[in-house]
Design an enzyme around this catalytic site. Structure first.
Site, mmCIF file in Angstrom:
data_model
loop_
_atom_site.group_PDB
_atom_site.id
_atom_site.type_symbol
_atom_site.label_atom_id
_atom_site.label_comp_id
_atom_site.label_asym_id
_atom_site.label_seq_id
_atom_site.Cartn_x
_atom_site.Cartn_y
_atom_site.Cartn_z
ATOM 1 C CB SER A 148 -0.219 -5.612 -12.307
ATOM 2 O OG SER A 148 -1.522 -5.948 -11.885
ATOM 3 C CE LYS A 186 -1.766 -6.854 -8.440
ATOM 4 N NZ LYS A 186 -2.675 -5.805 -8.942
#
Length: 227
Positions: A148, A186
């Site tokens: 991701s 993230k």
């Protein structure tokens, strides 16, 4: 011995990587060196690579690693953002200057995808250049699982170096503990009392949580890749 244009390009790449963490595009290089076409940049890049000053990384856009700098260009504080663990040089190769390294604990795996279970144990240790360890806080390493964050240059299997801290600025890439159960890597954003954890891959949705549900465990300061 490098030509003036080769030195100019190498210095431009160095400055941009120090400022932004990523190399410039070929169009930006062309404009900076006032060249008429990108073919000239290709020739300069090839020359720098052949002379061992840079390395192009396969299968990644805009992926250039600075391997070394001419003595005249070296400045205190310069740190390549990506360190590759490469095999020992063949017999007869010129020796490479020793680099001060420290061993960091690898605290298991971190998800660059859907959050995984919280980090709670040391799996092994990894040698990290001392220049990569910023600030005075404690550091640790994590093995990345998932894709991701691939557009931020973080691939599945990479080792990320994290400085322990409990705060983050918008745009920082952090280790976030979600609801005291799951940890994920993230990009951090604070929005109207909520915390958004953004992926760097359009295949993944941004996850938004109440402020109290997300605890910052550290900020990304370096990356190690084994080829």
């Amino acid at each position: 011995m490098l030509t003036r244009k080769q030195l100019e390009l190498l210095d431009f790449i160095r400055v941009r990587m120090e400022a932004d963490g990523v190399p410039p595009s070929f169009d930006e290089m062309k404009d900076a060196l006032d060249l008429k076409s990108k073919s000239g940049i290709h020739r300069l890049i090839t020359a720098l690579e052949e002379r061992g000053f840079i390395r192009r990384l396969a299968h990644r856009a805009r992926a250039i690693e600075i391997v070394k700098l001419p003595e005249a260009m070296e400045k205190p504080g310069f740190r390549p953002r990506l360190v590759a663990q490469t095999p020992a040089p063949p017999s007869g190769a010129l020796p490479v200057a020793a680099i001060h390294a420290l061993e960091l604990p690898v605290m298991g795996r971190i998800a660059a995808g859907v959050p995984i279970e919280a980090i709670n144990h040391v799996s092994h240790h990894v040698a990290v250049p001392g220049s990569m360890l910023t600030g005075s806080g404690q550091h640790y390493a994590l093995e990345v699982r998932g894709d991701s964050m691939i557009e931020a240059g973080i691939n599945d299997g990479d080792i990320v170096v994290i400085r322990e801290q409990i705060t983050a600025e918008n745009g920082d890439i952090v280790v976030a503990l979600v609801e005291d159960q799951e940890a994920t890597l993230k990009r951090f954003r604070r929005r109207n009392g909520m915390i958004a954890l953004e992926a760097a891959n359009p295949a993944y949705e941004t996850r938004v949580y109440p402020d109290h549900a997300v605890k910052v465990q550290g900020r990304l300061v370096g990356l190690i890749r084994t080829y």
